[in-house]
Design an enzyme around this catalytic site. Structure first.
Site, PDB file in Angstrom:
ATOM      1  N   CYS A   2     -40.701  85.508 -62.800  1.00 24.16           N
ATOM      2  CA  CYS A   2     -42.169  85.988 -62.887  1.00 24.16           C
ATOM      3  C   CYS A   2     -42.889  87.004 -61.935  1.00 24.16           C
ATOM      4  CB  CYS A   2     -43.150  84.678 -63.102  1.00 24.16           C
ATOM      5  SG  CYS A   2     -42.549  83.363 -64.073  1.00 24.16           S
ATOM      6  N   ARG A  27     -38.015  92.418 -61.762  1.00 25.40           N
ATOM      7  CA  ARG A  27     -37.809  91.120 -61.611  1.00 25.40           C
ATOM      8  C   ARG A  27     -37.112  90.175 -62.503  1.00 25.40           C
ATOM      9  NH1 ARG A  27     -40.793  89.502 -56.847  1.00 25.40           N
ATOM     10  NH2 ARG A  27     -40.837  87.404 -57.633  1.00 25.40           N
ATOM     11  N   TRP A  78     -40.636  84.719 -66.858  1.00 22.50           N
ATOM     12  CA  TRP A  78     -39.353  84.377 -67.188  1.00 22.50           C
ATOM     13  C   TRP A  78     -39.395  82.862 -67.485  1.00 22.50           C
ATOM     14  CZ3 TRP A  78     -35.202  81.469 -65.434  1.00 22.50           C
ATOM     15  CH2 TRP A  78     -33.886  81.822 -65.776  1.00 22.50           C
ATOM     16  N   ASN A 104     -46.389  81.533 -61.228  1.00 18.69           N
ATOM     17  CA  ASN A 104     -45.252  81.715 -60.979  1.00 18.69           C
ATOM     18  C   ASN A 104     -44.665  80.429 -60.236  1.00 18.69           C
ATOM     19  OD1 ASN A 104     -42.609  82.670 -60.147  1.00 18.69           O
ATOM     20  ND2 ASN A 104     -43.279  84.031 -58.678  1.00 18.69           N
ATOM     21  N   GLY A 105     -43.249  79.937 -60.595  1.00 18.47           N
ATOM     22  CA  GLY A 105     -42.714  78.826 -60.085  1.00 18.47           C
ATOM     23  C   GLY A 105     -42.841  77.536 -61.073  1.00 18.47           C
ATOM     24  N   GLU A 489     -16.593  91.245 -56.481  1.00 14.76           N
ATOM     25  CA  GLU A 489     -17.867  91.968 -56.401  1.00 14.76           C
ATOM     26  C   GLU A 489     -17.735  92.734 -57.694  1.00 14.76           C
ATOM     27  OE1 GLU A 489     -20.845  91.566 -55.549  1.00 14.76           O
ATOM     28  OE2 GLU A 489     -21.735  93.422 -55.766  1.00 14.76           O
ATOM     29  N   LYS A 493     -20.150  92.772 -60.923  1.00 11.57           N
ATOM     30  CA  LYS A 493     -20.890  94.140 -61.471  1.00 11.57           C
ATOM     31  C   LYS A 493     -20.521  94.081 -63.136  1.00 11.57           C
ATOM     32  CE  LYS A 493     -23.394  94.464 -59.019  1.00 11.57           C
ATOM     33  NZ  LYS A 493     -23.303  93.641 -57.799  1.00 11.57           N
ATOM     34  N   GLU A 496     -22.094  91.295 -65.369  1.00 14.84           N
ATOM     35  CA  GLU A 496     -23.609  91.310 -65.540  1.00 14.84           C
ATOM     36  C   GLU A 496     -24.102  92.640 -66.149  1.00 14.84           C
ATOM     37  OE1 GLU A 496     -24.867  92.331 -60.940  1.00 14.84           O
ATOM     38  OE2 GLU A 496     -26.149  91.064 -62.048  1.00 14.84           O
ATOM     39  N   HIS A 512       0.497  82.232 -59.336  1.00 15.31           N
ATOM     40  CA  HIS A 512       0.196  80.761 -59.580  1.00 15.31           C
ATOM     41  C   HIS A 512      -0.624  80.490 -60.942  1.00 15.31           C
ATOM     42  CE1 HIS A 512       1.840  80.181 -55.722  1.00 15.31           C
ATOM     43  NE2 HIS A 512       1.227  81.376 -55.239  1.00 15.31           N
ATOM     44  N   LYS A 615     -34.267  89.596 -61.200  1.00 15.45           N
ATOM     45  CA  LYS A 615     -33.721  90.264 -59.782  1.00 15.45           C
ATOM     46  C   LYS A 615     -33.992  89.108 -58.906  1.00 15.45           C
ATOM     47  CE  LYS A 615     -32.640  93.415 -56.955  1.00 15.45           C
ATOM     48  NZ  LYS A 615     -31.363  93.760 -56.966  1.00 15.45           N
TER      49      LYS A 615
HETATM   50  O1  M6R Z   1     -32.031  88.127 -53.477  1.00 16.02           O
HETATM   51  P1  M6R Z   1     -30.642  87.616 -53.422  1.00 16.02           P
HETATM   52  O2  M6R Z   1     -29.931  88.351 -52.744  1.00 16.02           O
HETATM   53  O3  M6R Z   1     -30.832  86.126 -52.947  1.00 16.02           O
HETATM   54  O4  M6R Z   1     -29.831  87.429 -54.982  1.00 16.02           O
HETATM   55  C1  M6R Z   1     -28.924  86.702 -54.935  1.00 16.02           C
HETATM   56  C2  M6R Z   1     -28.131  86.969 -56.302  1.00 16.02           C
HETATM   57  O5  M6R Z   1     -29.022  86.653 -57.348  1.00 16.02           O
HETATM   58  C3  M6R Z   1     -27.718  88.566 -56.444  1.00 16.02           C
HETATM   59  O6  M6R Z   1     -27.031  89.093 -55.746  1.00 16.02           O
HETATM   60  C4  M6R Z   1     -27.182  88.610 -58.148  1.00 16.02           C
HETATM   61  O7  M6R Z   1     -25.742  88.059 -58.150  1.00 16.02           O
HETATM   62  C5  M6R Z   1     -27.121  90.210 -58.270  1.00 16.02           C
HETATM   63  N1  M6R Z   1     -27.715  90.333 -59.631  1.00 16.02           N
HETATM   64  C6  M6R Z   1     -25.780  90.753 -58.424  1.00 16.02           C
HETATM   65  O8  M6R Z   1     -25.605  92.076 -58.705  1.00 16.02           O
END
Ligand code: M6R
Length: 620
Positions: A2, A27, A78, A104-105, A489, A493, A496, A512, A615
């Site tokens: 949010c 966000r 959200w 928010n929360g 990583e 990427k 997502e 394995h 985010k």
């Molecule tokens: O704000 P943060 O670094 O704590 O966020 C952690 C993850 O949510 C964040 O890295 C997420 O995996 C990204 N969308 C990856 O690209």
């Protein structure tokens, strides 16, 4: 998750609030709404499921003239409690429609509060936990000790709420005042000339002011045109921390790029340079707000890195460096798992909590657990004054600037650099590296922005490759040593952004199990170590590539410039500059970011706002 913005000033509030919501779209949200006070006792609300554009279309349909006024607030939601539909969108109002709140929360005791209100005859208009706060504020303002006192009414309600919350509240009887409060959820005040803002994030008001105030835990702020007043939940005056935002509007705009993510990939050299700047002075590594003494660092006998997603991968990379430099055991743990498995922690444990946003609920809870066990916590964070650094013993800020694309790119590289600074600071304090060795490692880090710039100048080939493999069903990623977290990583990427099945593996694990996945034409990305720096691993990885190529995989190899041994095994070869082994992730991650973004674009997806993702993940 949010996003919240509130405004009292001299401009049309609707424009300011919508502008703020637009800047916080990154966000992640699934509905949006606004409330405007017209100054003459009218409180007008509009909210709509879906993107902000839906809300704007609705505002056009009902007529924006109905939203004239210079005080108001807005929200992007959200969904947690209740589906993302119009009636669950914020703002929520009380039955008299005089009080409106955005939240928010999660209000954890909402079921009991809701039952209490319903027993009093209140009819709930939504399925949310948040709506209870609107009714409770209205009731506190109408009767009892807090009757007629807006701020005291909000404070009284905050005292009853359990869980995490940022609340912004308006009352039609007080059209020139907004009250906002926070517990374990972000809230900053923007200080302008004859105008004041409250928001989840400085991005919401950066086009109007860079002067901000960071509210503390269980604090409440009253904003008017003339000023702001910070109190605790008992109404006593409280201290909050003013700061000046060290980036400006241009950092929060696309600057001619199609997507923020593409801009942020290009900003990586600068993000790295800014993160390193000022951290090596008079021959010593200096951290930021260091409330952990050198003696404490000397006493450390174990390091944990706790984080989520890409930040977790940055920790996996750092493990190799920190163990190598300090000879301390380093465990890297997903923050969401950490506190549930009773980790062995004591006052000689250093917990490094890595988070771009500083708001991630899983990481925050891991920090709290570590501190309860008396461990020392050092936050690595990209967001000034966020909750995680606030609750840690020390903080090292990454200076990547605002990262708006949901996929972490420049923040990830900056996290690796910052984690390395932590490792060097430990090595320096513990004497496991001589000062000249620390200086040499830092100098090598300082050369990395130029190396990353060089990678960026050659990414056209990777883009072309991305377009060519965009219709693949899946992609596998392999690496060894520091190349393993890079493979993880790269896979994250791609998942997502392109919604494509992608898995990262340690190449040694191939036989394995994962080798069974290899089929004709399956793209497999292999992150090669240096043939000079890691000769043994290099030759083992060459064997791994030949094994998968023999089974029909399409091999995409990221290798050091001039690595001729691997060329015959690479269907596609992407070259990156030769850098010291521990720094390779900083160059080899970049083509993987570009590849994922290009595949996603070719598949027609919005790379800044991937589906279902937010985010800042502020719920566990
Ligand atoms: O704000 P943060 O670094 O704590 O966020 C952690 C993850 O949510 C964040 O890295 C997420 O995996 C990204 N969308 C990856 O690209």
């Amino acid at each position: 998750m949010c996003g919240i913005v509130g405004y009292v000033g001299h401009r049309p509030a609707l424009d300011v609030v919508l502008g703020g919501l637009r800047r916080m779209e990154y966000r992640g949200y699934d509905s949006a709404g606004v409330a405007v006070l017209d100054g003459a006792g009218a409180l007008t609300v509009e909210r709509k499921a879906g993107r902000l554009a839906n809300l704007e279309a609705e505002l056009d349909a009902v007529g924006r003239d109905n939203f004239a006024g210079t005080a108001g607030m807005g929200h992007t939601r959200w969904a947690t409690h209740g589906a993302p539909i119009d009636r669950n969108s914020h703002p929520h109002r009380d039955t008299s429609q005089r009080v409106a709140i955005v939240h928010n929360g999660i209000i954890e005791n909402f079921a009991a509060l809701r039952a209490e209100l319903e027993a009093d005859g209140v009819e709930m208009a939504s399925d949310t936990d948040s709506e209870t706060a609107a009714h409770l504020v209205a009731r506190a303002y109408a009767e009892g000790d807090t009757k007629g006192d807006f701020a005291a009414s909000v404070a009284a309600v905050c005292r009853r709420l359990e869980g995490a919350f940022t609340l912004v509240v308006t009352h039609a009887d007080e059209p020139d005042t907004i009250v906002a409060a926070r517990r374990s959820s972000p809230l900053v005040v923007g200080v302008g000339d004859g105008e004041h803002f409250v928001a989840s994030d400085v991005a919401a008001f950066i086009e109007h002011t860079r002067e901000a105030v960071e509210l503390g835990q269980d604090q409440l702020v009253v904003i008017t045109r003339e000023g702001y007043d910070v109190r605790d939940f008992h109404g006593d005056a409280a201290q909050a921390k003013p700061f000046t935002v060290d980036w400006d509007l241009s950092a929060a705009e696309k600057g001619g790029h199609e997507y923020f993510m593409l801009k942020e990939i290009e900003e990586q050299p600068e993000a790295l340079a800014n993160t390193l700047r000022g951290h090596f002075e008079s021959g010593r590594i200096i951290l930021d707000e260091q409330r952990i003494s050198d003696q404490d660092l000397r006493d450390v006998d174990k390091v944990f890195v706790v984080a989520c997603g890409s930040a977790y991968h940055s920790g996996l990379v750092a493990k190799y460096a920190i163990e190598h430099w300090t000879r301390l055991p380093v465990e890297v743990e997903l923050a969401s798992e950490f506190r549930y498995r009773d980790p062995v922690l004591d006052r000689d444990t250093l917990v490094v909590a890595v988070s771009q946003s500083g708001e991630t609920a899983d990481t925050l809870e891991a920090v709290r657990h570590a501190r309860e066990q008396k461990a020392r916590v050092l936050a690595v964070c990209n967001t000034n004054g966020a909750q995680i650094p606030r609750e840690s013993d020390a903080v090292l800020y990454t200076h990547a600037g605002p990262e708006i694309g949901v996929a972490s790119t420049k923040a990830f590289l900056a996290q690796i650099a910052a984690n390395y600074l932590v490792g060097l600071a430990l090595a320096q304090a513990r004497g496991t590296k001589y000062p000249d060795e620390v200086a040499r490692e830092f100098a090598e880090l300082e050369a990395m922005p130029a190396a990353v710039q060089k990678v960026l100048s050659t990414v056209e080939q990777t883009r072309d490759l991305g377009r060519r493999i965009a219709d693949s069903r899946a992609v596998l990623f392999l690496g060894r040593h520091v190349g393993f977290p890079v493979a993880l990583e790269g896979a994250l990427k791609l998942k997502e952004l392109a919604y494509m099945h992608a898995e990262g593996f340690a190449a040694g694990e191939l036989k394995h199990g994962p080798i069974a996945l290899i089929e004709d034409g399956l793209p497999v990305v292999v992150v090669m170590p240096s043939p000079k720096g890691r000769a043994v691993l290099h030759s083992k990885l060459v064997s791994n590539i030949s094994e998968i190529q023999a089974r029909g995989a399409r091999t995409i190899v990221i290798a050091e410039e001039g690595d001729e041994t691997v060329r015959p095994f690479a269907d596609e070869l992407i070259e990156v500059p030769a850098v010291p082994t521990l720094l390779q992730p900083l160059v080899s991650t970049v083509p993987l970011q570009v590849l994922a973004a290009e595949i996603a674009r070719a598949r027609g997806y919005d790379v800044d706002k991937p589906r279902n993702l937010a985010k800042s993940v502020t719920v566990e």
